[in-house]
Every structure is written in structure tokens, then in C-alpha cells.
Design a protein around this motif. Structure first.
Motif, short mmCIF file in Angstrom:
data_model
loop_
_atom_site.label_atom_id
_atom_site.label_comp_id
_atom_site.label_asym_id
_atom_site.label_seq_id
_atom_site.Cartn_x
_atom_site.Cartn_y
_atom_site.Cartn_z
N ALA A 114 7.71 56.86 -42.37
CA ALA A 114 6.37 57.25 -42.99
C ALA A 114 6.38 58.63 -43.18
O ALA A 114 5.69 59.12 -44.26
CB ALA A 114 5.27 56.90 -41.74
N GLU A 115 7.04 59.50 -42.52
CA GLU A 115 7.04 60.88 -42.72
C GLU A 115 7.73 61.20 -44.10
O GLU A 115 7.16 62.02 -45.02
CB GLU A 115 7.82 61.78 -41.75
N ALA A 116 8.82 60.53 -44.66
CA ALA A 116 9.53 60.92 -45.59
C ALA A 116 8.69 60.47 -47.01
O ALA A 116 8.52 61.00 -48.09
CB ALA A 116 10.76 60.12 -45.81
N ALA A 117 8.15 59.04 -46.55
CA ALA A 117 7.36 58.50 -47.77
C ALA A 117 6.11 59.20 -48.26
O ALA A 117 5.79 59.22 -49.40
CB ALA A 117 7.20 56.84 -47.68
N TRP A 118 5.48 59.85 -47.25
CA TRP A 118 4.26 60.75 -47.48
C TRP A 118 4.25 61.95 -47.48
O TRP A 118 3.51 62.62 -47.93
CB TRP A 118 3.21 60.06 -46.39
N ARG A 119 5.53 62.62 -47.63
CA ARG A 119 5.82 63.98 -47.56
C ARG A 119 5.34 64.47 -48.77
O ARG A 119 5.44 64.03 -49.88
CB ARG A 119 7.15 64.48 -47.21
N GLY A 120 4.63 65.72 -48.35
CA GLY A 120 4.11 66.66 -49.82
C GLY A 120 2.87 65.76 -50.47
O GLY A 120 2.73 66.60 -51.67
N GLY A 121 2.21 64.94 -49.96
CA GLY A 121 1.30 64.19 -50.75
C GLY A 121 -0.10 64.79 -50.34
O GLY A 121 -0.99 64.19 -50.97
N GLY A 122 -0.23 65.60 -49.43
CA GLY A 122 -1.36 65.96 -48.92
C GLY A 122 -2.09 65.12 -48.12
O GLY A 122 -3.27 65.47 -47.67
N ALA A 123 -1.75 64.14 -47.71
CA ALA A 123 -2.36 63.37 -46.78
C ALA A 123 -1.04 62.43 -46.31
O ALA A 123 -0.13 62.41 -46.62
CB ALA A 123 -3.04 62.21 -47.46
N SER A 124 -1.38 62.09 -44.76
CA SER A 124 -0.59 61.15 -44.02
C SER A 124 -0.94 59.79 -44.19
O SER A 124 -2.09 59.33 -44.54
CB SER A 124 -0.39 61.68 -42.85
N GLY A 125 0.14 58.88 -43.90
CA GLY A 125 -0.33 57.40 -43.65
C GLY A 125 0.88 56.60 -43.03
O GLY A 125 1.95 57.35 -42.40
N SER A 126 0.87 55.45 -43.15
CA SER A 126 1.93 54.78 -42.46
C SER A 126 2.59 53.80 -43.29
O SER A 126 2.34 53.67 -44.37
CB SER A 126 1.00 53.73 -41.51
N VAL A 127 3.83 53.22 -42.59
CA VAL A 127 4.58 52.25 -43.38
C VAL A 127 4.49 51.25 -42.47
O VAL A 127 4.64 51.17 -41.24
CB VAL A 127 5.88 52.70 -43.75
N GLY A 128 5.05 49.80 -42.80
CA GLY A 128 5.03 48.65 -42.15
C GLY A 128 6.53 48.55 -41.33
O GLY A 128 7.52 48.71 -42.47
N VAL A 129 6.71 48.38 -40.37
CA VAL A 129 7.99 47.99 -39.92
C VAL A 129 8.05 46.84 -38.94
O VAL A 129 7.24 46.83 -37.94
CB VAL A 129 9.11 49.31 -39.21
N ARG A 130 8.79 45.69 -39.13
CA ARG A 130 9.15 44.75 -38.21
C ARG A 130 10.55 44.54 -37.95
O ARG A 130 11.33 44.48 -38.76
CB ARG A 130 8.48 43.56 -38.90
N LEU A 131 10.96 44.07 -36.58
CA LEU A 131 12.29 43.97 -36.48
C LEU A 131 12.66 42.19 -35.92
O LEU A 131 11.65 41.77 -35.43
CB LEU A 131 12.79 44.94 -35.15
N THR A 132 13.69 42.10 -36.51
CA THR A 132 14.17 40.31 -36.13
C THR A 132 15.26 40.62 -35.33
O THR A 132 16.25 41.25 -35.67
CB THR A 132 14.28 39.54 -37.61
#
Length: 282
Positions: A114-132
Motif C-alpha cells: 500500500a505504501e509503494a502503490a500510494w506513494r506520492g499521490g497526496g493521499a493514502s489508501g489500502s490494497v487487498g491481500v489474502r494468503l492461501t
């Protein structure tokens, strides 16, 4: 200065990391490639990039290895994609480190990506992660994309770089609603030039798209160099402009490289994400 593809770990010698290293994740801004296809502001689509990581492993507090699959959902609203080799190196960095539980691994994956994907965009957000976990591996399904297979058509192909003019639709006839698929999508990595093989599903409502022209158009990506996410967005925008559907969704599943598969989904209207189920080639 924003990260660029040629500065990424792709095409460079990189030793396997010996310890958990979230700094390995290398975000690349989506905006420049979107500008190339005429998207200057808010994109005309929703969706996400569905990743599967097949090489995830870590150590228990007593040093015993654990293996699992990770399913990651990165919203297309994030300002960045995460370059795939950096993603592979990051996932492999877990293999030499000890974690208290799978829940700790899950939390770190979610926070780091999430930190890498939202970096520098002026807003924070989440990503979905699921483990099998390993004891659920035999429940993993294999299923081909649903729809009418375009590959049945006996056509002549002469274009091997994207050619939007191949796309036509019957604007003077009754609109239709249909789902079309092909296994003939192939593009090349933007940095290394190595082939990326994929299957694509196009779900739309509106003027009927000429199937032969659509298949020729998909084949025309064969010598094109772009990342998976960028190819799918280009396909979406070209169909939107040339065929003017009232609703459109484009979904591609690419074969894995480096223990990862990337499966971008873009839709013009709110629509549930497709299940992250691999195809036979994945």
C-alpha cells in the motif's frame, strides 16, 4: 524525480535478498503512460490489478520454513504500479526472516505494498491481500475466461503494433450485449523486451463490435512494448473511442514470470472484481 522503468531492477543483476526488505518495492507512476493514451485527469474506468505471488515463504520463530500463496488487489486509483521484478525480490526477501505468524506476514505485505502503490499521490489508501496456506493448495481452481472465443476465426493478420483503426462496430444496427475472449494477446516487457503472454476478456454493451477486426487488433500488440496494466488500459481506451460501447470491461490474465502473475481489470461502470482464478497457462 518520479521513478522510471529504466531505473528499475528489471534487466539488472540482483542477488536474492537475505532478509525482509520492504525498501525493494519500486513504484512507477501511472500518469505518464495514461497521458500517452489521452487520459489527462480522472480515468474513465474503475478496476484493479490482481496479482498472485507463488513464491512466498518465511520462517517461523523456530526457523522452520512456511510456504503460502499471496493474492494481492491493487486498485487502479493508486498513483503507481509496482514494478514486477522489485515485487519478486520483495516477496523473496521474506524467505530468510522469522515472523510470529501468517497474520504478521499478511499485515506487512498489506502495509508495504500500500505504501509503494500510494506513494506520492497526496493521499493514502489500502490494497487487498489474502494468503492461501499450503493445506488449502488443492482447493485452487483452474478456469478459462468465459465468453465467445475469437480465436476460432480464420483471419489474416498483418499488423503487429497496436492499430486502433482495425476496430469497427455496427452503429446502424440494434445494440448487443456480449462477452468475447482471446488467448492470442502477447506484448513485450517495456524494459527487457521479453514476451508477456496473456488471455483477454472483453465484456460490453452497445453497437456490435466486428469480431474479426477485434481479433486483428488484439494480435496487433504482438510487438508492442508496455507493462500489462498499460496494455489493458490502452485496449480499453481504443475500444471506447472506436466502438463507443455504452458499457465496457476489459480483463486480461497474463502468464506468470518470476513467480508472479498480473491480471489487470478495467470497467466503465461499477462492477464486482472477477475472482482471481488462474487459467491453464498460468
Amino acid at each position: 524525480m518520479p521513478n522510471s522503468p529504466d531505473q528499475s531492477p528489471l534487466g539488472q543483476r540482483a542477488p536474492c535478498p537475505e532478509a525482509y526488505s520492504p525498501e525493494l518495492l519500486y513504484p512507477i507512476p501511472r500518469a505518464p503512460k495514461r497521458q500517452d493514451i489521452g487520459i489527462g485527469g480522472q480515468p474513465p474506468f474503475f478496476g484493479a490489478d490482481l496479482w498472485t505471488a507463488y513464491e512466498l515463504s518465511w520462517l517461523t520463530p523456530r526457523g522452520k520454513p512456511v510456504v503460502a500463496l499471496a493474492h494481492i488487489t491493487v486498485p487502479c486509483e493508486t498513483p503507481n504500479i509496482v514494478e514486477s521484478k522489485s515485487f519478486k525480490l520483495y516477496v523473496n526477501s521474506f524467505s530468510g526472516s522469522r515472523f510470529a505468524s501468517a497474520d504478521e506476514v499478511l499485515a506487512r505485505l498489506r502495509a508495504d505494498i500500500a505504501e509503494a502503490a500510494w506513494r506520492g499521490g497526496g493521499a493514502s489508501g489500502s490494497v487487498g491481500v489474502r494468503l492461501t496456506a499450503a493445506d488449502a493448495f488443492d482447493q485452487q481452481q483452474v478456469h478459462e475466461l468465459d465468453g465467445v472465443l475469437l480465436d476460432r476465426l480464420d483471419i489474416e493478420c498483418t499488423h503487429y503494433t497496436p492499430e486502433p483503426s482495425l476496430l469497427t462496430a455496427a452503429f446502424d444496427e440494434q445494440p448487443v450485449e456480449e462477452v468475447l475472449t482471446s488467448n492470442l494477446l502477447k506484448s513485450n516487457c517495456l524494459v527487457t523486451g521479453q514476451p508477456d503472454w496473456g488471455s483477454v476478456q472483453i465484456r460490453y454493451a452497445g453497437p456490435q463490435i466486428d469480431q474479426g477486426g477485434l481479433l486483428r487488433y488484439l494480435v496487433s500488440y504482438r510487438q508492442h512494448e508496455e507493462f500489462h496494466e498499460q496494455c489493458v488500459e490502452r485496449i480499453f481506451m481504443d475500444i471506447r473511442r472506436q466502438c463507443r460501447p455504452t458499457r465496457l470491461a476489459v480483463y486480461a490474465r497474463y502468464t506468470r514470470r518470476g513467480g508472479l502473475d498480473i491480471n489487470p481489470f478495467r470497467t466503465s461502470h461499477p462492477l464486482a472484481l472477477p475472482p482471481n482464478v488462474r487459467t491453464a497457462r498460468q
